[in-house]
Write an enzyme that holds these catalytic residues in place. Structure first.
Site, PDB file in Angstrom:
ATOM      1  N   HIS A 234       0.836  -1.200   0.000  1.00  0.00           N
ATOM      2  CA  HIS A 234       0.000   0.000   0.000  1.00  0.00           C
ATOM      3  C   HIS A 234       0.878   1.260   0.000  1.00  0.00           C
ATOM      4  CE1 HIS A 234      -3.207   2.756   1.589  1.00  0.00           C
ATOM      5  NE2 HIS A 234      -2.178   3.275   2.222  1.00  0.00           N
ATOM      6  N   GLU A 235       1.922   1.245   0.836  1.00  0.00           N
ATOM      7  CA  GLU A 235       2.815   2.417   0.890  1.00  0.00           C
ATOM      8  C   GLU A 235       3.560   2.590  -0.432  1.00  0.00           C
ATOM      9  OE1 GLU A 235       2.534   4.517   3.241  1.00  0.00           O
ATOM     10  OE2 GLU A 235       1.274   3.222   4.479  1.00  0.00           O
ATOM     11  N   HIS A 238       1.634   4.657  -2.660  1.00  0.00           N
ATOM     12  CA  HIS A 238       1.827   6.109  -2.473  1.00  0.00           C
ATOM     13  C   HIS A 238       3.077   6.575  -3.198  1.00  0.00           C
ATOM     14  CE1 HIS A 238      -1.440   6.821   0.236  1.00  0.00           C
ATOM     15  NE2 HIS A 238      -0.992   6.010   1.188  1.00  0.00           N
ATOM     16  N   GLU A 288      -5.746   7.467  -0.682  1.00  0.00           N
ATOM     17  CA  GLU A 288      -5.698   6.220   0.079  1.00  0.00           C
ATOM     18  C   GLU A 288      -6.393   5.093  -0.682  1.00  0.00           C
ATOM     19  OE1 GLU A 288      -3.940   5.536   2.633  1.00  0.00           O
ATOM     20  OE2 GLU A 288      -3.253   7.592   2.847  1.00  0.00           O
TER      21      GLU A 288
HETATM   22 ZN   LIG Z   1      -1.901   5.226   2.887  1.00  0.00          ZN
END
Ligand SMILES: [Zn+2]
Lengths: 367, 417
Positions: A234-235, A238, A288
């Site tokens: 998930h990071e 980003h 997100e």
């Molecule tokens: Zn996040």
């Protein structure tokens, strides 16, 4: 009434002239005390200037010389106003102007809000990929210094980052194994720098320039290596979306739109802060959700267990979130978990670490 | 229609009707809210037109000829100037080198100097829009020179804990008035800084002394070595360690807080007296050619102005409290249920925010309509002018200047009337 008294200033000197004013058919004529004509103004060039309530102060429209005629007699003043086409003492013109100010301000505010809601994130999304990676890295380094100042309590005597002491080396190797496997499937423009740091919260974050912090609280809370890998994926989302740089661009854009153009009045600061907070929360929710989708897809590509990411988010997010939905900086956990689970692949998965490696990762902050 | 032009001595009268001013301000506050602040250019112009037009000097009223559109344009020009400046500082802050580390400080200083530049240019705009007896005022002189002077003086005042302030005001006022003209009649400022210094010194001591006591107590009682050790040792409970190293520190902190609030209280109580002193000193120093001004302003009149503000503020608080109760009940209805939609949240936020804005704008309106208006009126009506025969032969001079200075002052939040 076609004649009356007045006070006249010729705009050349400050001398005051007591004058007689005569309203002839085509002009207002001003005669001095000695009977000499001082000036003749046509009715269409008469303009009313600011004066006390009981005085009619006249000037000539578009005249660089500041000639002034003051009339104190109300009845005679009314006679002058009746002839002057451009003087409006009823306030109609002022009301109309005020109305158009309100109309245009509301239109401007609406268009600014639309730009802030749609334009700013779209622009940031277009500009961020155009910036060289070096910009991200510089920005990331600057943020890194700030974050460390905030996060590092500086009292433990040990390093803020885990994994450098001898007893922690095996954990570091296990972490690197996870990151390498994910990175191989991700094809990022910049190399990742992943650290576990001594913070007890169950959290992780990505800085601009490819730095990923995993808090030790997250590893403590995880039951499998795939749960940690899912959060790192998930990071990485980003990082791939360059969300850190985008957020800086978005904040700058909002500050400009609201701070500079609107809201400069007593109490306006609160309106600006509230609008910025709500908008930035909405940008963040979008980022997100996009990082979740990226993380799930990356887990699929790397042969990991997508459900582990959902499980971990469920653990971090807890059952219910207090506070307002419009101020949340991420979507509601239930919706996130559902969205991630819906893209889970059917094929079998390979765990990121074996039992021994996983045990080592659990001890990465043991030193 | 007095015949003051022929006499030597004249006074100043304020003709304004308070009710009309209230109406103007309340309408302005409502429109500020509706337009999210854009109406400020119109409100500022209305306020100036009202104050100028109702101020009668030696039988003739002033006239303000500025327009809101000029102010709006000046503001837009200022935005165009400031955007690259802000963008430059933003980029510099990203740089990690020494420039990046310093960029916050550099930005603060640069914007401070620019603010002083804007103050001078804004004064020029207001003067050239001020008409008296068919002639305009104007101002020459370099705004950058003024900005440099003012910035250095602010630094001196800061370093001397305010003791240099009277000399700063005197010096800057001399600069401004030396470059101020009514037609071809040159202005000057004759106020002496040390006079203000001597009169203001007792007030300064009254406010600073409690703070000095507090600082003295700290130096006397605290064992700095032990304190430094405790802070360096760190740990989970720094506060208790500090207390352990210095058993008396609790008492000192209480004493310091007591002294701090004493200083704050004295500053609030003495503020009107200081303002009266300043206003009297300043207006008694103004000169235009042979025309001299003298102020007979009394300190208790200024206290009266602030009491008026206090009274109206209390009234406003009561009204605001009643409305707040109603608004809270409405909010409870909107968010009280188990399932509240995003719409309910937005409505509740809007009510809270609107309430805050109404209260803030309301107080500012009350302040402007009571204290500020009274100060304007008192300051003007206490003036005695002599040497007025000079008014018969002043010649026109100077031209209208642009409103960019006003725009900059607005964008940098350093505006005045
Ligand atoms: Zn996040």
């Amino acid at each position: 009434m076609t004649s009356g008294a007045g006070i006249y200033f010729d705009g050349m000197t400050s001398a005051r002239h007591d004058v007689a004013v005569v309203l002839s058919p085509d002009a207002l004529q001003i005669a001095g005390g000695d009977g000499r004509w001082l000036a003749a103004w046509t009715y269409d060039e008469l303009e009313e200037m600011a004066a006390p309530a009981n005085v009619l102060r006249l000037g000539r429209r578009g005249n660089a010389v500041l000639e002034r005629l003051e009339i104190f007699d109300a009845e005679f003043a009314a006679a002058v106003v009746a002839r002057a086409v451009n003087i409006d003492r009823t306030g109609t013109r002022q009301r109309r102007q005020r109305g158009s100010v309100i109309g245009w301000s509301v239109a401007a505010t609406a268009s600014l809000l639309l730009v802030a809601w749609f334009g700013v994130p779209a622009l940031a999304a277009r500009i961020a990929p155009l910036l060289p990676v070096a910009v991200d890295r510089k920005l990331g380094d600057a943020v890194d210094i700030q974050m460390r100042g905030m996060l590092d309590p500086r009292n433990s005597g040990t390093a803020f980052e885990c994994g450098s002491a001898d007893s922690e080396k095996a954990g570091r190797t296990a972490l690197d194994k996870i990151v390498r496997r994910l990175e191989a499937s991700a094809a990022l423009p910049e190399t990742l720098r992943t650290f576990v740091v001594r913070r007890t919260e169950a959290n992780a974050m990505a800085l601009p320039g490819g730095q990923v912090y995993v808090f030790r609280g997250l590893i403590d809370k995880a039951d499998t290596a795939d749960e940690v890998a899912g959060v790192i994926a998930h990071e990485i989302g980003h990082v791939a979306h360059r969300d850190g740089t985008k957020a800086v661009l978005q904040a700058g854009g909002l500050s400009f739109l609201f701070g500079m153009l609107l809201g400069d009045f007593v109490g306006g600061g609160a309106v600006v802060i509230a609008a910025k907070t709500v908008l930035q929360s909405s940008y963040s929710r979008e980022a997100e959700a996009a990082a979740d989708a990226y993380g799930a897809a990356l887990m699929n590509r790397a042969g990991g267990n997508v459900h582990a990411l959902a499980t971990m988010l469920g653990k971090i997010g807890g059952a219910t979130e207090p506070g307002m939905t419009i101020l949340l900086d991420h979507p509601e956990t239930k919706a996130r978990v559902a969205a991630i689970n819906s893209v889970a692949g059917a094929k079998s998965t390979t765990p990121f670490l074996d039992a021994k490696e996983w045990a080592a990762l659990k001890r990465i902050c043991a030193g | 229609m007095t015949d003051a032009g022929a006499t030597q001595i004249g006074g100043v009268r304020f003709l304004g009707n308070r009710r009309a001013y209230w109406r103007l301000l309340v309408r302005g506050a409502l429109l500020l809210m509706v337009t999210l602040g854009i109406y400020r250019f119109w409100l500022a112009t209305d306020v100036r037109r009202y104050l100028w037009a109702n101020t009668e000097i030696a039988g003739e009223t002033l006239e303000y000829t500025g327009t809101p559109l000029e102010l709006l344009l000046g503001f837009l020009v200022a935005v165009a100037i400031l955007v690259p400046v802000y963008a430059g500082f933003f980029l510099a802050a990203l740089d990690l080198g020494s420039i990046g580390q310093m960029s916050g400080l550099i930005a603060f200083l640069a914007l401070g100097v620019l603010g002083q530049y804007a103050v001078y240019r804004a004064r020029r705009y207001r003067l050239t829009r001020t008409i008296y007896r068919g002639l305009r005022f104007h101002q020459d002189g370099s705004a950058w020179l003024y900005a440099l002077r003012a910035s250095l003086w602010w630094l001196a005042t800061f370093l001397t804990l305010g003791l240099a302030y009277p000399f700063q005001i005197a010096s800057l006022e001399r600069f401004k008035m030396r470059h101020t003209y009514y037609g071809d009649l040159a202005g000057r400022f004759d106020g002496a800084g040390w006079r203000l210094f001597l009169r203001g010194l007792p007030m300064w001591i009254a406010v600073v002394a409690p703070l000095a006591f507090a600082a003295g107590a700290f130096i006397e009682v605290v064992d700095w070595q032990a304190l430094a050790d405790a802070a360096a040792a760190g740990g989970d409970d720094v506060m208790s360690k500090i207390e352990g190293s210095n058993p008396a520190i609790g008492g000192v902190v209480v004493f310091a807080m007591l002294m701090g609030s004493t200083a704050l209280f004295l500053a609030a109580v003495l503020y009107p007296a200081f303002q009266a002193l300043m206003l009297r000193w300043w207006s008694s120093g103004l000169r235009f050619g042979d025309i001299e001004m003298r102020s007979t302003l009394r300190t208790r009149q200024v206290y009266g102005a602030y009491m008026r503000f206090l009274g109206y503020s209390i009234l406003f608080c009561i009204i605001a409290a009643i409305f707040a109760v109603v608004a809270l009940v409405a909010m409870g209805l909107l968010t009280g249920g188990d399932k509240t939609g995003v719409g309910g949240e937005i409505a509740a936020t809007a009510i809270l925010l609107g309430g805050y804005v109404i209260v803030a704008l309301g107080f500012s309106t009350v302040y402007r309509a009571t204290a500020l208006l009274s100060l304007w009126q008192l300051g003007m009506e206490s003036l005695q002018l002599s040497g007025l025969s000079a008014l018969d032969q002043v010649k026109a001079s100077g031209r209208a200047s642009s409103a960019v200075g006003e725009g900059l002052a607005d964008a940098l939040n350093v505006g005045g009337y």
